[in-house]
Design a protein around this motif. Structure first.
Motif, PDB file in Angstrom:
ATOM      1  N   ARG A 131       0.853  -1.208   0.000  1.00 54.35           N
ATOM      2  CA  ARG A 131       0.000   0.000   0.000  1.00 54.35           C
ATOM      3  C   ARG A 131       0.888   1.258   0.000  1.00 54.35           C
ATOM      4  O   ARG A 131       0.668   2.190  -0.767  1.00 54.35           O
ATOM      5  CB  ARG A 131      -0.911  -0.029   1.232  1.00 54.35           C
ATOM      6  CG  ARG A 131      -2.012   1.007   1.234  1.00 54.35           C
ATOM      7  CD  ARG A 131      -2.898   0.871   2.460  1.00 54.35           C
ATOM      8  NE  ARG A 131      -3.879  -0.200   2.353  1.00 54.35           N
ATOM      9  CZ  ARG A 131      -3.843  -1.323   3.063  1.00 54.35           C
ATOM     10  NH1 ARG A 131      -2.872  -1.528   3.929  1.00 54.35           N
ATOM     11  NH2 ARG A 131      -4.764  -2.248   2.905  1.00 54.35           N
ATOM     12  N   GLU A 132       1.895   1.253   0.855  1.00 55.88           N
ATOM     13  CA  GLU A 132       2.790   2.407   0.986  1.00 55.88           C
ATOM     14  C   GLU A 132       3.559   2.673  -0.316  1.00 55.88           C
ATOM     15  O   GLU A 132       3.681   3.809  -0.772  1.00 55.88           O
ATOM     16  CB  GLU A 132       3.778   2.117   2.131  1.00 55.88           C
ATOM     17  CG  GLU A 132       4.346   3.374   2.780  1.00 55.88           C
ATOM     18  CD  GLU A 132       5.205   3.026   3.988  1.00 55.88           C
ATOM     19  OE1 GLU A 132       6.409   3.338   3.919  1.00 55.88           O
ATOM     20  OE2 GLU A 132       4.676   2.420   4.945  1.00 55.88           O
ATOM     21  N   ARG A 133       4.055   1.589  -0.948  1.00 61.85           N
ATOM     22  CA  ARG A 133       4.821   1.736  -2.199  1.00 61.85           C
ATOM     23  C   ARG A 133       3.933   2.265  -3.334  1.00 61.85           C
ATOM     24  O   ARG A 133       4.370   3.097  -4.134  1.00 61.85           O
ATOM     25  CB  ARG A 133       5.428   0.385  -2.605  1.00 61.85           C
ATOM     26  CG  ARG A 133       6.543  -0.070  -1.680  1.00 61.85           C
ATOM     27  CD  ARG A 133       7.166  -1.355  -2.193  1.00 61.85           C
ATOM     28  NE  ARG A 133       8.045  -1.963  -1.204  1.00 61.85           N
ATOM     29  CZ  ARG A 133       8.811  -3.028  -1.451  1.00 61.85           C
ATOM     30  NH1 ARG A 133       8.809  -3.596  -2.652  1.00 61.85           N
ATOM     31  NH2 ARG A 133       9.581  -3.536  -0.509  1.00 61.85           N
ATOM     32  N   LEU A 134       2.696   1.757  -3.378  1.00 63.19           N
ATOM     33  CA  LEU A 134       1.769   2.221  -4.420  1.00 63.19           C
ATOM     34  C   LEU A 134       1.417   3.699  -4.231  1.00 63.19           C
ATOM     35  O   LEU A 134       1.332   4.459  -5.196  1.00 63.19           O
ATOM     36  CB  LEU A 134       0.473   1.377  -4.418  1.00 63.19           C
ATOM     37  CG  LEU A 134       0.589  -0.034  -4.993  1.00 63.19           C
ATOM     38  CD1 LEU A 134      -0.718  -0.792  -4.772  1.00 63.19           C
ATOM     39  CD2 LEU A 134       0.924   0.007  -6.480  1.00 63.19           C
ATOM     40  N   GLU A 135       1.228   4.100  -2.980  1.00 59.48           N
ATOM     41  CA  GLU A 135       0.908   5.506  -2.701  1.00 59.48           C
ATOM     42  C   GLU A 135       2.061   6.410  -3.133  1.00 59.48           C
ATOM     43  O   GLU A 135       1.853   7.441  -3.767  1.00 59.48           O
ATOM     44  CB  GLU A 135       0.611   5.705  -1.200  1.00 59.48           C
ATOM     45  CG  GLU A 135      -0.780   5.208  -0.795  1.00 59.48           C
ATOM     46  CD  GLU A 135      -1.042   5.357   0.699  1.00 59.48           C
ATOM     47  OE1 GLU A 135      -0.202   5.944   1.409  1.00 59.48           O
ATOM     48  OE2 GLU A 135      -2.116   4.882   1.151  1.00 59.48           O
ATOM     49  N   LYS A 136       3.284   6.003  -2.818  1.00 57.05           N
ATOM     50  CA  LYS A 136       4.460   6.817  -3.193  1.00 57.05           C
ATOM     51  C   LYS A 136       4.600   6.889  -4.715  1.00 57.05           C
ATOM     52  O   LYS A 136       4.815   7.960  -5.295  1.00 57.05           O
ATOM     53  CB  LYS A 136       5.731   6.237  -2.554  1.00 57.05           C
ATOM     54  CG  LYS A 136       6.955   7.125  -2.815  1.00 57.05           C
ATOM     55  CD  LYS A 136       8.213   6.585  -2.160  1.00 57.05           C
ATOM     56  CE  LYS A 136       9.381   7.548  -2.331  1.00 57.05           C
ATOM     57  NZ  LYS A 136       9.574   8.043  -3.694  1.00 57.05           N
ATOM     58  N   ALA A 137       4.441   5.724  -5.373  1.00 58.13           N
ATOM     59  CA  ALA A 137       4.587   5.687  -6.838  1.00 58.13           C
ATOM     60  C   ALA A 137       3.533   6.568  -7.517  1.00 58.13           C
ATOM     61  O   ALA A 137       3.839   7.306  -8.457  1.00 58.13           O
ATOM     62  CB  ALA A 137       4.461   4.247  -7.330  1.00 58.13           C
ATOM     63  N   SER A 138       2.287   6.495  -7.015  1.00 60.81           N
ATOM     64  CA  SER A 138       1.206   7.290  -7.636  1.00 60.81           C
ATOM     65  C   SER A 138       1.407   8.774  -7.352  1.00 60.81           C
ATOM     66  O   SER A 138       1.151   9.622  -8.213  1.00 60.81           O
ATOM     67  CB  SER A 138      -0.168   6.823  -7.153  1.00 60.81           C
ATOM     68  OG  SER A 138      -0.353   7.149  -5.805  1.00 60.81           O
ATOM     69  N   ASP A 139       1.880   9.127  -6.134  1.00 65.52           N
ATOM     70  CA  ASP A 139       2.130  10.546  -5.799  1.00 65.52           C
ATOM     71  C   ASP A 139       3.221  11.129  -6.705  1.00 65.52           C
ATOM     72  O   ASP A 139       3.101  12.245  -7.218  1.00 65.52           O
ATOM     73  CB  ASP A 139       2.560  10.684  -4.330  1.00 65.52           C
ATOM     74  CG  ASP A 139       1.397  10.443  -3.365  1.00 65.52           C
ATOM     75  OD1 ASP A 139       0.247  10.371  -3.835  1.00 65.52           O
ATOM     76  OD2 ASP A 139       1.650  10.308  -2.148  1.00 65.52           O
ATOM     77  N   ASP A 140       4.305  10.333  -6.916  1.00 65.80           N
ATOM     78  CA  ASP A 140       5.388  10.801  -7.787  1.00 65.80           C
ATOM     79  C   ASP A 140       4.896  10.978  -9.225  1.00 65.80           C
ATOM     80  O   ASP A 140       5.238  11.962  -9.893  1.00 65.80           O
ATOM     81  CB  ASP A 140       6.555   9.788  -7.763  1.00 65.80           C
ATOM     82  CG  ASP A 140       7.253   9.755  -6.399  1.00 65.80           C
ATOM     83  OD1 ASP A 140       7.023  10.705  -5.598  1.00 65.80           O
ATOM     84  OD2 ASP A 140       7.982   8.790  -6.124  1.00 65.80           O
ATOM     85  N   TYR A 141       4.100   9.997  -9.689  1.00 65.51           N
ATOM     86  CA  TYR A 141       3.580  10.027 -11.071  1.00 65.51           C
ATOM     87  C   TYR A 141       2.714  11.273 -11.293  1.00 65.51           C
ATOM     88  O   TYR A 141       2.851  11.977 -12.305  1.00 65.51           O
ATOM     89  CB  TYR A 141       2.772   8.748 -11.313  1.00 65.51           C
ATOM     90  CG  TYR A 141       2.096   8.668 -12.661  1.00 65.51           C
ATOM     91  CD1 TYR A 141       2.819   8.734 -13.849  1.00 65.51           C
ATOM     92  CD2 TYR A 141       0.708   8.494 -12.734  1.00 65.51           C
ATOM     93  CE1 TYR A 141       2.177   8.648 -15.079  1.00 65.51           C
ATOM     94  CE2 TYR A 141       0.063   8.406 -13.965  1.00 65.51           C
ATOM     95  CZ  TYR A 141       0.805   8.480 -15.135  1.00 65.51           C
ATOM     96  OH  TYR A 141       0.179   8.398 -16.347  1.00 65.51           O
TER      97      TYR A 141
END
Length: 903
Positions: A730-740
């Motif tokens: 969940r944490e990795r997906l949130e970071k990846a989507s925020d960066d994108y």
């Protein structure tokens, strides 16, 4: 022996008397200030307003400012209009300021009374709305009372239905705004569909005074205000459902012929579930009892009605590939008339003709819930006491009966009850003839347009000159009412006639002066007025000598309030007058409530034909019957409101969120929260809490992440790492989507990205809310059947609508996240192509609008469909079509849009 309550009332007075007594000291203080305010210059009055406004802004309560404000307003009205408010008018103003309904008799000057609390409450700068029943009164009152506000240094405007956007904006910015209830409600709905704060007109709901409050908050509150538009095309769903219905057997449904109802049995539900699942209409694992199935169940019910209750060539015919309804009373085809809620589309699917789109509710609100938005509400009317319980329970409004300035001199006779309608009308004509011969003006009240025209025919036959006032002559209302008090005048009117316009004995001086100056523009206005006033004074004396205005009612209404309104047209400001009700055992109210018993009594008395029974007991028994009907109608309205309250709570949330979004400078946090919630839902769905790694569907999660978030990330590889759990993913997906999304914002430019986010969010909320309203309408139409299963339909509606609201919010988050993930900056060529495409679409839309306008202005009759004997040049050959009926020329248009516009 007297009861304790009766003794207490004799000693202390009724609760109403005590409220009236409490205002006396305040009125004495206002009167004591009169010499001081009379001494002020015209500019002094405006300076006083400025001083009071400053004190209000600094926190001084309006109650503390009341005495000075009312004294200033009374002096302003005296100078601007030549009217000095009576003490009872000040009293009415005090109760209105306190948030009550002031019941004041006709002719007691309610229009002037409203200026006092309006002026006082406008000092806060938050605006005051004075609500009237039609545009004519809104315009008249704002122009008339606007002189008072101008003298006091405040602005006043009227809000009319045909006003431009700029005029509306100006009207709402004024200190005091006169408007109709419909226009205020529709503007509230329109405002909450706007995309920018600057486009919204209403600046809050501070204080409203409702004139004819019983008419607006009770009579008109039965139907909600609705803004509708074309629905999305659901043709495929109608056609799919239609294929299934013919395969139903008799044991699958039950028909209630008496109430024209139809419902599925348990076997029918099971059969349809299987069939609809096979057709792919019901998703796998979903039953017809799930909240998500509401729309499908609605379509099934409409399909059932189309096939099993409505018959071709009896209820409708098919002509030129269109389903045309047949009027059950006249047998005529009703062109342009369509059944609502998708039933017409279900018939079109049954008959295999092209399916026309439905209209769908875009926004709706009831008057009850609109007016409860105001921080403070007040109202005025001549008749409210009989509905005091409803006003208190629904709106929290108390009703106070204000004493008249002069004692009421009207004589209210006991009802005259005849055995048949014919005998009753014979008695009415006789009574009118007798009064007419003495010169006494008569207002005859009827309950419908048809009855007013039937009575008009009888009077013509009797050779009695008269005027008729009903919905067909509503433009002439002021003119007819102005003449209704003239010597020997006979006016037939529907029960609501003359609300807001007084019947003055001897005629209306202002109208006479206006008519005289219109006929002779060169005449001296002062001389003309003096001459007409002298003539009027002479005629008024003759009318007074003849007994004043005689109100003769031809039937009792279901509500005592409507009867009292009609009576109240006579006996204004201490004038003499009389009222009498003529009834028959064949009247609706008499027929429903115990006419057989009365018939036996009349037969036992050996009454001759044409004789009437007149006795106080008859009045009392009728009033009890009316009270029962009023109670039943109140219960119906209360139940409807309970259902609407559920939607209203959701409406407030959605409208509140829209406003927050429009006010916010930066939506990044809201958008990020929505995206994180979507990620949370995706991870929970594919990696359930407290599950083992071999139970995870990481491949499905990776696919969903790509489709929903636009991210190509190695979820499968992450999941294979040692010690990784759902929280890490969940944490990795949130970071990846925020960066994108941060990269995307940089590519667009921060300002452009914020604008895109705002517009996208508002548009998606609007679309989802619209779909949700349709689903709730469908749920409302079927939830009543839960009562058969011993379940409370209201509780069922509350629970399921809440679940549907949660589903809508989930869907909103998902759609916004998906759309933002997919957008990308456009190249210059793409932008030019898009602009050219939009310009072409706009040109086509303008051409279509122009050709539609040409068609509307030049109706082309079809001789084959025209009424037999129709002659365009001779209106007497057109029959008597209603405004919404098809035009007799055969054009297929409504009469009001075709020859009715020319008539």
């Amino acid at each position: 022996m007297l009861g304790i309550g009766t003794i207490a009332k004799k000693v202390f007075g009724s609760p109403n008397d005590r409220k009236i007594r409490a205002t006396r000291p305040i009125i004495e203080k206002i009167n004591a200030l009169e010499p001081q305010f009379e001494a002020l210059s015209d500019d002094g009055l405006k300076d006083k307003t400025e001083e009071l406004a400053q004190r209000a802004m600094k926190g001084e309560s309006l109650d503390d400012l009341l005495v000075e404000a009312f004294a200033n307003c009374r002096e302003g009205a005296r100078r601007a209009l030549g009217l000095r408010a009576f003490d009872v008018q000040l009293m009415g103003g005090i109760f209105l300021h306190q948030g009550n309904i002031a019941e004041m008799r006709t002719g007691e000057g309610k229009t002037l009374v409203a200026t006092f609390p309006a002026y006082l409450n406008a000092l806060t700068g938050k605006g005051v709305h004075i609500v009237t029943v039609n545009d004519y009164l809104a315009k008249r009152d704002s122009e008339w009372m606007g002189k008072v506000y101008a003298a006091l240094g405040l602005t006043c405007a009227s809000l009319l239905s045909d006003g431009s956007e700029d005029e509306k904006r100006d009207a709402y910015q004024a200190d005091i705004t006169y408007a109709t209830n419909n226009e205020l409600g529709f503007d509230y709905l329109r405002d909450n569909r706007k995309a920018e704060l600057s486009q919204m007109h209403q600046r809050g709901h501070n204080y409203a005074i409702i004139d004819e409050v019983d008419s607006i908050l009770i009579d008109e509150a039965r139907t909600p205000l609705i803004i509708s538009g074309p629905a999305e095309d659901r043709s495929e769903l109608y056609i799919t459902v239609d294929k299934v219905i013919p395969s139903l057997e008799d044991e699958h449904f039950e028909i209630d012929e008496k109430n024209q109802g139809i419902s599925l049995t348990d076997e029918g539900n099971e059969f349809l579930e299987e069939e609809l699942s096979r057709q792919g209409v019901l998703p796998e694992g979903q039953t017809m009892y799930d909240p998500e199935s509401t729309t499908i169940v609605h379509h099934v019910n409409q399909g059932l009605r189309a096939h099993k209750l409505l018959t071709r060539d009896k209820d409708y015919i098919v002509r030129d590939d269109k389903v045309v309804l047949i009027d059950e009373f006249t047998g005529r085809m009703m062109y342009g008339r369509r059944l609502s809620n998708g039933l017409h589309q279900a018939i079109e699917a049954k008959e295999g003709v092209p399916i026309q789109p439905e209209n769908v509710t875009l926004a709706s609100v009831t008057f009850q819930n609109y007016f409860r938005l105001y921080d403070k509400l007040a109202g005025m009317t001549g008749t409210a006491l009989t509905e005091a319980e409803e006003f208190a329970e629904i709106y929290g409004l108390g009703v106070v009966e204000i004493p008249t300035n002069r004692e009421v001199a009207r004589i209210d006779k006991d009802d005259a009850v005849y055995r048949t309608t014919k005998e009753k009308f014979d008695g009415i004509i006789e009574e009118i003839q007798a009064a007419h011969e003495t010169g006494q003006p008569i207002l005859v009240g009827t309950t419908s347009i048809e009855k007013s025209e039937f009575l008009s025919g009888l009077l013509k036959a009797a050779g009695i000159p008269h005027n008729v006032l009903n919905a067909r002559q509503h433009e002439k209302e002021a003119e007819i009412i102005a003449d209704a008090g003239k010597l020997g005048a006979v006016t037939i009117a529907t029960n609501m006639a003359g609300r807001g316009t007084d019947i003055q004995l001897g005629g209306n001086v202002e109208m006479k002066v206006l008519e005289a100056l219109t006929a002779d523009p060169d005449a001296d206005p002062e001389e003309t007025r003096k001459r007409i006033e002298a003539e009027h004074a002479d005629e008024k004396q003759k009318v007074l000598a003849a007994g004043g205005l005689f109100v003769l009612a031809t039937e009792r209404h279901e509500s005592r309030r409507i009867d009292n309104q009609l009576r109240g047209r006579s006996g204004r400001q201490g004038d003499p007058g009389q009222s009498s009700f003529f009834l028959s055992l064949e009247d609706d109210l008499m027929r429903i409530f115990g006419s057989e018993r009365l018939d036996k009594v009349l037969s036992t008395l050996g009454m001759q034909e044409g004789e009437a029974i007149v006795h106080p007991w008859v009045n009392k028994s009728l009033e009890k019957a009316q009270a029962k009907v009023e109670g039943r109608n109140f219960d119906i309205r209360k139940q409807l409101l309970k259902f609407d309250d559920v939607m209203n709570d959701q409406r407030k949330v959605i409208f509140g969120q829209r406003r927050e979004i429009m006010e916010a400078e930066d939506l990044n946090e809201i958008i990020a929260d929505m995206r994180h919630q979507v990620i949370d839902d995706l991870v929970t769905e594919h990696m359930p809490p407290r599950s083992y790694a071999d139970q995870w569907d990481v491949e499905g999660l990776q696919t969903q992440v790509r489709e929903t978030l636009g991210l190509d990330v190695p979820v499968v590889e992450w999941a294979d790492e040692e010690g990784v759990d759902d929280a890490d993913i969940r944490e990795r997906l949130e970071k990846a989507s925020d960066d994108y999304m941060a990269e995307k914002a940089e590519a667009f430019g921060n300002e452009t990205m914020r604008t895109i986010e705002k517009q996208l969010l508002l548009e998606t909320i609007g679309n989802k809310w619209q779909e949700h309203l349709l689903t709730l309408e469908h749920l409302r139409s079927v939830v009543g059947f839960r009562g058969y299963a011993q379940r409370d339909p209201l509780n069922e509606y509350k629970n399921e609508s809440f679940q549907l609201f949660e589903i809508m919010l989930d869907s909103l988050r998902l759609e916004v996240t998906q759309k933002l993930a997919r957008i990308r900056p456009m190249s210059k060529e793409e932008q030019e192509r898009l602009i050219a495409d939009l310009e072409e679409r706009q040109r086509q839309a303008n051409d279509a609008a122009a050709s539609a306008s040409d068609l509307a202005e030049s109706p082309r009759p079809n001789p084959e469909l025209a009424l037999e004997g129709f002659d365009e040049e001779d209106p007497s050959t057109w029959g008597k079509p209603g405004r919404n009926d098809p035009c007799p020329c055969g054009s297929g248009k409504k009469f009001k849009h075709c020859h009715g516009k020319l008539a």
